[in-house]
Enzyme design. Sequence first.
Site, PDB file in Angstrom:
ATOM      1  CG  HIS A  25      -1.619 -22.338  16.899  1.00  0.00           C
ATOM      2  ND1 HIS A  25      -1.866 -23.411  17.723  1.00  0.00           N
ATOM      3  CD2 HIS A  25      -0.865 -22.820  15.879  1.00  0.00           C
ATOM      4  CE1 HIS A  25      -1.303 -24.493  17.231  1.00  0.00           C
ATOM      5  NE2 HIS A  25      -0.681 -24.155  16.104  1.00  0.00           N
ATOM      6  CD  GLU A  36      -5.461 -20.853  20.506  1.00  0.00           C
ATOM      7  OE1 GLU A  36      -5.163 -20.680  19.295  1.00  0.00           O
ATOM      8  OE2 GLU A  36      -5.736 -21.969  20.977  1.00  0.00           O
ATOM      9  CB  CYS A  88      -2.359 -26.817  20.974  1.00  0.00           C
ATOM     10  SG  CYS A  88      -1.260 -25.426  20.628  1.00  0.00           S
ATOM     11  CB  CYS A 109      -2.263 -21.985  22.493  1.00  0.00           C
ATOM     12  SG  CYS A 109      -1.993 -21.780  20.707  1.00  0.00           S
TER      13      CYS A 109
END
Length: 154
Positions: free
Chosen positions: A55, A57, A85, A88
């Site tokens: 991801h 992040e 999410c 993260c």
Amino acid sequence: MKKKTMHYFMQQAIEEAKKAYAMGEVPIGAVVVQKDVVIARAHNLKESTGSPTAHAEILAIEAASQRLGRWRLSDCSLYVTAEPCPMCVGAIMQAQIPKLVYGVNEARYGAIESSVFLKNHPMLPKGMEIYGGICEKDCGELLTRFFKQHRFNR
């Protein structure tokens, strides 16, 4: 020198999201800022890497940690185009990032205030600043266009 705004840094994250879009990745971008300077930037790479943890992040936090030579990012801010999410948010907690700025709420996966409410979790840095809805229209339009084009079920 004029201090840069949250909108300025979110535009940097949006540029990362556009890179993801061009690669066929879900268009989410992130930047880590320290003392008004972008020290790390990343975009989603789940499809390219075949990794569920790639991801924006996570990748930006890892890049910032490598650049600074430490895992505590307690003097940094994270800007991301979509609400993080749960995974993260966990990384944000672990990195001790005291300021999170995100663009669009993520109804299905968002872990700050949409589907999981972690914005008041005791593991978040004390006095953490959280700002949602920054450049929301631009961030949301990019995601909407991507999912219409790729016809993913969301």
